[in-house]
Write a protein that holds these residues in place. Structure first.
Motif, PDB file in Angstrom:
ATOM      1  N   ILE A   1       1.630  -2.718  -1.219  1.00 52.61           N
ATOM      2  CA  ILE A   1       1.658  -3.599  -0.046  1.00 52.61           C
ATOM      3  C   ILE A   1       0.690  -3.093   1.016  1.00 52.61           C
ATOM      4  N   ALA A   2       0.772  -1.789   1.318  1.00 51.36           N
ATOM      5  CA  ALA A   2      -0.063  -1.218   2.371  1.00 51.36           C
ATOM      6  C   ALA A   2      -1.548  -1.248   2.004  1.00 51.36           C
ATOM      7  N   LEU A   3      -1.852  -0.897   0.763  1.00 54.72           N
ATOM      8  CA  LEU A   3      -3.254  -0.792   0.351  1.00 54.72           C
ATOM      9  C   LEU A   3      -3.867  -2.151   0.032  1.00 54.72           C
ATOM     10  N   ILE A   4      -3.213  -2.896  -0.857  1.00 56.16           N
ATOM     11  CA  ILE A   4      -3.830  -4.119  -1.375  1.00 56.16           C
ATOM     12  C   ILE A   4      -3.660  -5.299  -0.424  1.00 56.16           C
ATOM     13  N   LEU A   5      -2.436  -5.493   0.085  1.00 57.47           N
ATOM     14  CA  LEU A   5      -2.203  -6.654   0.943  1.00 57.47           C
ATOM     15  C   LEU A   5      -2.751  -6.488   2.355  1.00 57.47           C
TER      16      LEU A   5
END
Length: 341
Positions: free
Chosen positions: A158-162
């Protein structure tokens, strides 16, 4: 130097892409992903357990799509640079990775993998035992949170990709910034059309497990292929590209079906030795170069040990746990003989 030349000579025949093999891989990856996604949606009328199963399968094909994206970033999937860039950008919309931004950071990772002075771009946050000992309480807390498996593999996607990949890095080139904007716009259009067609609830019930499973698995693959006990990290003056590739990248020996779904990326030592080798030639390249048999081999079971490794012991040249790192930091430094001073 002789070893380097010898390995390069053995690998060179596999650096040529095969247009037929590339097209075949596209056909056995993208259509199955789309069909599985549709089947997962249709299964909502039957059982959500079935939906999760189909979503997990779709996630596997999304990972395989990312491997093609990854090859495009290295210019190894097609001979044409324009073809690689066009396909990479389209797959970036599908996988949620901005092509130019990821290509830039990933090439930096390749150029300095295993080099302690070049950490920080395109890789995992890593501290040595000495750095952790000398770090502030706040840095130690942040590092422990970052290295927690729940944060890495549950919060991480969530933190990296989104979030992170939706923005450009400071100082990014205009081409990179435009590509990120194009990717974000493409994602917005694709998701809007899907939500319009099937409703936001159905969209989330299918896409969230596809996204999370593929994201967590992708982070795991990247993590485990460099974070094993006797990996390779050296300072600039002692760093060697070939050693970093062969000793600092694992051979992740997976079951045949997982090897296929992950696009042979388990042959990571071959990939780091020559990023020009397309994913469908990695196994052949490994088997054609006997010296590569000495690469560290890990399996699904042994790879789980990597979850324990959090700090790099610069003196003993191995990964250690937080507990071991704190204990070793309190010990007298080692001489070159490996004995306490």
């Amino acid at each position: 130097m002789n070893q380097t030349k010898q390995l390069r000579k053995m690998i060179a025949p596999f650096e040529r892409n095969d247009k037929t093999a590339s097209v075949r891989q596209l056909l056995n990856t993208i259509p199955p992903f789309i069909l599985l996604w549709i089947a997962a949606y249709a299964s909502l009328q039957v059982s959500y357990a079935l939906t999760l199963l189909l979503s997990a399968l779709a996630a596997g094909f999304l990972i395989r799509s990312f491997i093609i994206f990854h090859d495009c970033c290295h210019g190894s999937f097609f001979r044409s640079r324009k073809a690689n860039d066009a396909l990479g950008t389209l797959l970036g919309i599908l996988t949620l990775f901005p092509y130019e931004q990821w290509k830039h950071s990933h090439n930096i990772h390749h150029a300095g993998s295993g080099n302690l002075e070049r950490r920080g771009t395109g890789d995992m946050w890593l501290l040595t035992v000495k750095e952790y000992k000398e770090a502030s309480a706040w840095t130690k807390l942040r590092y422990r949170i970052y290295r927690n498996p729940f944060v890495l593999f549950v919060v991480g996607p969530i933190a990296l990709i989104l979030i992170t990949y939706r923005f450009n890095e400071k100082g990014a080139r205009l081409k990179e910034r435009r590509n990120t904007w194009l990717t974000n716009a493409g994602i917005a259009v694709l998701y809007s059309l899907l939500i319009w067609a099937i409703g936001w609830q159905s969209f989330l019930l299918v896409q969230l497990p596809v996204f999370w499973i593929s994201g967590a698995a992708g982070i795991w693959l990247f993590y485990v292929q460099h974070q094993f006990e006797d990996s390779y990290f050296e300072h600039e003056e002692e760093w060697d590209y070939v050693k970093a590739a062969v000793e600092g990248s694992s051979f992740y020996k997976l079951p045949a079906w997982l090897q296929w779904l992950t696009g042979n990326i388990g042959y990571h030592h071959v990939h780091h030795l020559s990023p020009r080798v397309p994913n469908y030639h990695l196994q052949q390249a490994h088997e054609a170069a006997p010296p590569l048999e000495h690469a560290t081999t890990i399996t699904l079971l042994t790879s789980l040990k990597s979850l324990r490794f959090n700090l790099w012991d610069d003196e003993r040249r191995q990964f250690v746990t937080f507990r071991e790192g704190i204990r070793r930091a309190a010990e007298p430094p080692l001489r070159s003989t490996g004995r306490p001073a």
